[in-house]
Write a protein that holds these residues in place. Structure first.
Motif, PDB file in Angstrom:
ATOM      1  N   MET A 373      60.432 -68.254  73.046  1.00 26.96           N
ATOM      2  CA  MET A 373      59.140 -68.754  72.592  1.00 26.96           C
ATOM      3  C   MET A 373      59.031 -70.249  72.853  1.00 26.96           C
ATOM      4  SD  MET A 373      58.226 -66.977  68.936  1.00 26.96           S
ATOM      5  CE  MET A 373      58.103 -65.211  68.723  1.00 26.96           C
ATOM      6  N   SER A 374      57.803 -70.705  73.036  1.00 29.47           N
ATOM      7  CA  SER A 374      57.606 -72.136  73.246  1.00 29.47           C
ATOM      8  C   SER A 374      57.988 -72.905  71.987  1.00 29.47           C
ATOM      9  CB  SER A 374      56.141 -72.409  73.598  1.00 29.47           C
ATOM     10  OG  SER A 374      55.287 -71.961  72.560  1.00 29.47           O
ATOM     11  N   GLY A 375      58.429 -74.125  72.182  1.00 29.52           N
ATOM     12  CA  GLY A 375      58.872 -74.943  71.063  1.00 29.52           C
ATOM     13  C   GLY A 375      60.357 -75.216  71.173  1.00 29.52           C
ATOM     14  N   MET A 390      60.258 -63.662  73.092  1.00 30.77           N
ATOM     15  CA  MET A 390      59.159 -62.742  73.354  1.00 30.77           C
ATOM     16  C   MET A 390      59.640 -61.712  74.371  1.00 30.77           C
ATOM     17  SD  MET A 390      56.756 -63.762  71.388  1.00 30.77           S
ATOM     18  CE  MET A 390      55.355 -62.811  71.963  1.00 30.77           C
ATOM     19  N   VAL A 391      59.348 -60.459  74.119  1.00 32.19           N
ATOM     20  CA  VAL A 391      59.730 -59.360  75.013  1.00 32.19           C
ATOM     21  C   VAL A 391      58.453 -58.753  75.598  1.00 32.19           C
ATOM     22  CG1 VAL A 391      60.887 -57.140  75.220  1.00 32.19           C
ATOM     23  CG2 VAL A 391      61.815 -58.892  73.694  1.00 32.19           C
ATOM     24  N   GLY A 418      62.038 -57.198  64.580  1.00 28.58           N
ATOM     25  CA  GLY A 418      61.194 -56.745  65.680  1.00 28.58           C
ATOM     26  C   GLY A 418      61.777 -55.527  66.372  1.00 28.58           C
ATOM     27  N   PHE A 419      60.912 -54.672  66.869  1.00 30.33           N
ATOM     28  CA  PHE A 419      61.308 -53.461  67.581  1.00 30.33           C
ATOM     29  C   PHE A 419      62.162 -52.543  66.710  1.00 30.33           C
ATOM     30  CE2 PHE A 419      60.547 -56.616  70.921  1.00 30.33           C
ATOM     31  CZ  PHE A 419      59.636 -55.928  71.708  1.00 30.33           C
ATOM     32  N   VAL A 432      53.420 -57.370  74.649  1.00 32.88           N
ATOM     33  CA  VAL A 432      54.281 -58.530  74.426  1.00 32.88           C
ATOM     34  C   VAL A 432      54.506 -58.661  72.929  1.00 32.88           C
ATOM     35  CG1 VAL A 432      54.582 -61.003  74.737  1.00 32.88           C
ATOM     36  CG2 VAL A 432      53.361 -59.675  76.469  1.00 32.88           C
ATOM     37  N   SER A 433      55.769 -58.589  72.502  1.00 34.50           N
ATOM     38  CA  SER A 433      56.102 -58.602  71.075  1.00 34.50           C
ATOM     39  C   SER A 433      57.263 -59.558  70.828  1.00 34.50           C
ATOM     40  CB  SER A 433      56.483 -57.200  70.592  1.00 34.50           C
ATOM     41  OG  SER A 433      55.437 -56.278  70.845  1.00 34.50           O
ATOM     42  N   PRO A 434      57.328 -60.119  69.597  1.00 34.53           N
ATOM     43  CA  PRO A 434      58.412 -61.064  69.290  1.00 34.53           C
ATOM     44  C   PRO A 434      59.708 -60.341  68.929  1.00 34.53           C
ATOM     45  CG  PRO A 434      56.937 -60.862  67.417  1.00 34.53           C
ATOM     46  CD  PRO A 434      56.333 -60.039  68.508  1.00 34.53           C
TER      47      PRO A 434
END
Length: 503
Positions: A373-375, A390-391, A418-419, A432-434
């Motif tokens: 992720m950005s940041g 992110m996937v 997640g997932f 697109v998921s985290p």
């Protein structure tokens, strides 16, 4: 080689008058530098018939591809909107377009190899410029304006109602043909139903497609109505490359000088087989004289072979004065098909095919990408060290699919968010998921690598990506933890003293 042609008194007065072709200048350029139209005469023969059938087959192939459904899509469909490329049931996503490099280089090596063997066979038999010009636009022109003498006479005739009518009809059909070709070309990118929808709507609703179609049709009309063979001579680089790709053993169209020279009319003493009828020049679509040897303008169409064979048959002489042969063969030698040039090109072709086959074999029915992720690369909280990813999952198939996303090689004490459940994607959909990983501060021992794996629910294939969990130096983190504990103790002691004083 014959001497360069010179201007006659009549041609000096009329710079666009027909001149005998010369190797010193391009036949389509007049002495004043203006454009001279080429009106090739009609010709029949085995090569003309074969080219006609092959040309119509190629046009039919181009016309029917958008109509043939394969796995729910046209046989060839470059879906710009969805970022997909469908090729006879084989689907590539946008991230797979790098594979086209291998396909294009493979075609390039194949062209090199074929050119070394057969010269400009592609230009005369399969190039879209030749196919559409000879089998569509010139067919229209012959139908309306007549044969070559009639077309030349019509060009020089004064402007009359009949001439205007023929010009309007011919160019109107040229425009219609250009529009049909460009509309069909557009369907390769948006599908035929969508093209029909665009045609039924107002131009402003799909202005980009509207501009594309009419600009492209205008370019086609200009090319096939006027520019024609100049595209092959001026723009296309292939004619210039042939001198580097061919050698004396390459199969080209050539004139048998030993048999044909000296030229002379029938009955001329000591004359060769060539009767100087210039029929080979009259039928040439680029206006050259093949008897001058292989030239830049020659596209290998074999029209001159059929024309010469026709004349030889009429005068009772053997065919083949102009024929497919190598320079070695035309000189009486034996053509060598296996030689260093063809061996090298064939090896390059095999390497290209092998690499392309391997590259395309690595393509899976799903696309998969993991990125941070950005940041900040990682986050350090009071209780844990956290990495955020992110996937991106892409279902390339034309049917729904279910995927299992797991993380392997994760140390004990690492928590995943997640997932938690299988991912269901519709046909050619993406998601697109985290994916968040965190590890307790007291269990963190430093950066580590783990594997994110994607499997379809039937476990017929799997995809994986190795990802790094990043964090601070464990030593610095322990020192910070000790400072925090010491600070907490000091704070607790100060509070206790304060409470005791209060009592």
């Amino acid at each position: 080689m014959s001497e360069p042609s010179k201007l006659t008194p009549s041609s000096a007065k009329h710079p666009k008058a027909r001149l005998a072709p010369s190797v010193d200048s391009v036949t389509t350029i007049a002495s004043d530098g203006s454009r001279r139209d080429i009106h090739p005469a009609d010709v029949g023969g085995r090569f003309t018939v074969a080219r006609r059938w092959s040309g119509w087959a190629l046009i039919a192939f181009y016309l029917v591809l958008p109509w043939i459904p394969v796995n729910g899509h046209p046989a060839v469909f470059i879906d710009i909107a969805e970022g997909r490329f469908h090729f006879f049931g084989y689907t590539l996503a946008a991230q797979d377009t790098w594979l086209l490099f291998f396909g294009l280089t493979g075609l390039g090596f194949a062209l090199f190899f074929l050119t070394a063997l057969f010269g400009r066979l592609w230009c005369g038999w399969a190039c879209p410029q030749t196919v559409y010009l000879e089998h569509v636009y010139r067919l229209i022109e012959r139908w309306i304006d007549g044969d070559a003498p009639e077309r030349r006479a019509l060009k020089e005739a004064p402007l009359t109602g009949a001439k205007v009518g023929k010009r309007v009809a011919k160019h109107g059909l040229f425009i219609v043909a250009s529009l049909l070709i460009t509309h069909l070309f557009l369907s390769y990118f948006v599908s035929l139903p969508e093209v029909w929808h665009m045609m039924s709507a107002a131009p402003g609703e799909h202005w980009a497609a509207f501009v594309f179609v009419f600009v492209s049709a205008g370019i086609l009309y200009f090319n096939f109505a006027w520019f024609r063979e100049q595209l092959c001579i001026v723009i296309c680089p292939y004619g210039r490359l042939q001198s580097a790709l061919t050698d004396d053993n390459s199969m080209v169209i050539g004139y048998d000088t030993k048999r044909g020279e000296p030229r002379g009319k029938l009955g001329t003493p000591d004359a060769g087989a060539c009767v100087a009828c210039n029929r080979c020049v009259q039928v040439c679509p680029t206006g050259i004289d093949i008897r001058h040897g292989l030239q830049l303008e020659c596209i290998g169409c074999a029209a001159c072979i059929d024309a010469c064979d026709e004349v030889m048959t009429k005068v009772g002489r053997p065919k083949g004065l102009v024929r497919y042969d190598s320079f070695v063969g035309l000189a009486g030698g034996r053509t060598r098909w296996v030689r260093p040039r063809t061996i090298v090109y064939f090896i390059l072709l095999l390497v290209g095919v092998a690499v392309a086959t391997f590259a395309f074999s690595t393509v899976k029915p799903a696309g998969f990408l993991v990125y941070r992720m950005s940041g900040a690369a990682y986050f350090v909280g009071e209780d844990a060290v956290r990495n955020q990813f992110m996937v991106r999952l892409v279902n390339k198939r034309s049917i729904p699919a279910t995927y299992l996303v797991t993380a392997e090689g994760v140390p004990e004490g690492v928590h995943l968010t997640g997932f938690d459940a299988p991912v269901q994607l519709a046909a050619q959909a993406e998601q697109v998921s985290p994916l968040v990983l965190s590890v307790d501060r007291h269990r963190y021992t430093g950066a580590f690598h783990f594997t994110v794996k994607v499997e379809d629910v039937d476990r017929t294939y799997e995809l994986s990506r190795v990802v790094e969990f990043m964090g601070p130096d464990p030593k610095l983190l322990r020192e910070d933890e000790e400072e925090r504990v010491e600070h907490a103790r000091e704070s607790a002691g100060s509070k206790k003293e304060h409470d005791d004083d209060g009592k």
